[in-house]
Design an enzyme around this catalytic site. Structure first.
Site, short mmCIF file in Angstrom:
data_model
loop_
_atom_site.label_atom_id
_atom_site.label_comp_id
_atom_site.label_asym_id
_atom_site.label_seq_id
_atom_site.Cartn_x
_atom_site.Cartn_y
_atom_site.Cartn_z
N ASN A 260 1.50 -0.81 -1.09
CA ASN A 260 0.50 -0.43 -2.09
C ASN A 260 0.01 -1.69 -2.42
O ASN A 260 0.20 -2.77 -1.95
CB ASN A 260 1.15 0.58 -3.02
CG ASN A 260 1.92 -0.05 -4.20
OD1 ASN A 260 2.78 -0.95 -3.43
ND2 ASN A 260 2.03 0.23 -5.29
N CYS A 262 0.45 -3.28 -5.32
CA CYS A 262 1.27 -4.45 -5.78
C CYS A 262 2.63 -4.73 -5.09
O CYS A 262 3.58 -5.38 -5.29
CB CYS A 262 1.99 -3.97 -7.27
SG CYS A 262 0.34 -3.35 -8.32
N GLU A 264 5.29 -2.85 -4.03
CA GLU A 264 6.41 -2.57 -4.73
C GLU A 264 6.90 -0.99 -4.14
O GLU A 264 8.09 -0.60 -4.24
CB GLU A 264 6.69 -2.57 -6.04
CG GLU A 264 6.25 -0.99 -6.87
CD GLU A 264 5.00 -1.04 -7.00
OE1 GLU A 264 4.56 -0.18 -8.04
OE2 GLU A 264 4.26 -1.74 -6.37
#
Length: 408
Positions: A260, A262, A264
């Site tokens: 995604n 970021c 994570e």
């Protein structure tokens, strides 16, 4: 802030006891929901999810612009987006419909860049944020790595996007052994994006042997370009395709092609399924007391957070149909943490000590235990989620089993 927390608790929970417990957990700072959940709970447009993971629908004008419309709608409702673009043909590739040639990824990504600027999250609450995921065998890789640089021709830059490499292990092996690396157009090797591990290596080697590649470079030259770009711009992120797929509870669905915004979250996405991540963050310093670290309280909080994130899946509104298709089938939840370094400071533990490593393991075991325990309770109450059969967990394999880790 208390009115906001009460609004969130009342919107998410249906039972008075749950409402009060959720309000008190958030008021006392034990955990917080993701910002879209705080923005939108109880509002007319209640889009509560943080991130969306997309695969471009098709390598065509229709597919590219349909995907662009979806990114605009998601960004409008305060979602960050990770987009896999490795299926889009490279610069100079033939276009059968017009007898012309493709302009490649760069002009397309500039259009996405301007959409991110125009469609800010939630109408000015935050800037629109898109992360572009590309595999390092794509023939346009060097052009994409240059898009965020602070110098060069403006028409060859797209600085408002974030970039990430979705790296097969074979590339790192070639870097380590100082071997050649081959770049392909997805049109010539359409299945390369769809496989990982040994099947990727077989497909890649077959394509090399049959001269399907566009160009040959030294793996370390490309690695040097990646590193220098990171030093100058902070990107690309590096995400490892094999580990993401082998360690995922969704590996039975198909090949995972991106993370995604970021990096994570790792979830399966496809042209008709835009993956969603529903997030909350637990504040670890709140569990330190005079006796040490309160693991029971952490596991209990993890159970409550898991229950509330499950409510989010049911109560959120979906900006695009593909996101609803995915989230209702898979019901993924993300529990993050904040303040681990503070915990070490409060407990007088050096960051790099064996004690720190052990405490880190124990903390995440407690969170995972609480989440799994609540998940079992919810499954007994509501039935298993639709795509559970066939998953590693349906065969009794928890995530620590996939990592070969024995819990304490």
């Amino acid at each position: 802030p208390q009115y906001m927390l009460m609004r969130v608790a009342i919107f998410l929970c249906d039972v008075p006891d749950e409402i009060i417990e959720t309000y008190e957990l958030m008021s006392n700072g034990l955990y917080t929901h993701a910002s879209p959940t705080l923005f939108h709970s109880g509002m007319k447009q209640h889009q509560l999810a943080s991130c969306f993971l997309m695969t471009l629908k098709d390598d065509s004008i229709e597919g590219i612009y349909e995907s662009l419309k979806d990114t605009a709608l998601i960004s409008k409702s305060a979602g960050g987006i990770g987009i896999s673009v490795s299926n889009i043909r490279a610069k100079g590739s033939p276009i059968k419909g017009t007898n012309g040639t493709s302009n490649g990824l760069v002009p397309m990504l500039r259009v996405y860049n301007n959409t991110a600027r125009y469609c800010d999250q939630g109408g000015g609450k935050r800037k629109g944020s898109f992360a572009i995921f590309i595999e390092p065998w794509h023939a346009d890789i060097y052009d994409v790595l240059s898009l965020k640089l602070n110098h060069g021709l403006e028409e060859e830059r797209a600085r408002d996007l974030f970039y990430s490499l979705f790296i097969p292990d074979l590339f790192m092996k070639c870097v380590m052994e100082d071997k050649d690396w081959y770049l392909f157009c997805p049109n010539d090797v359409p299945k390369l994006q769809e496989c990982y591990g040994e099947s990727f290596e077989r497909m890649y080697n077959y394509a090399v042997e049959n001269n399907k590649y566009r160009s040959k470079v030294k793996a370390r030259d490309l690695w040097g370009k990646i590193i220098s770009t990171q030093i100058e711009t902070g990107t690309p992120y590096l995400v490892y395709k094999n580990a993401c797929n082998v360690k995922s509870n969704q590996r039975h669905l198909g090949t995972i092609k991106s993370s995604n915004l970021c990096a994570e979250i790792v979830e399966y996405s496809s042209p008709d399924e835009t993956a969603v991540c529903t997030l909350a963050s637990i504040a670890l310093p709140k569990f330190v007391n005079s006796q040490g670290f309160d693991f029971d309280k952490l596991a209990q909080t993890s159970m409550s957070v898991t229950r509330n994130l499950n409510h989010v899946v049911d109560k959120t509104s979906y900006p695009v149909k593909a996101a609803e298709n995915s989230n209702r089938r898979h019901r993924p939840l993300g529990l993050g943490v904040q303040g681990l370094a503070d915990v070490y400071q409060m407990m007088g533990i050096p960051y790099d000590s064996p004690e720190a490593m052990e405490l880190n393991h124990d903390i995440f075991e407690a969170i995972y235990y609480g989440a799994a325990k609540m998940s079992v309770q919810l499954a007994r109450l509501n039935g298993v989620y639709e795509s559970h059969p066939g998953s590693p967990s349906s065969h009794g394999q928890f995530n620590f089993d996939l990592w070969g880790h024995t819990p304490s």
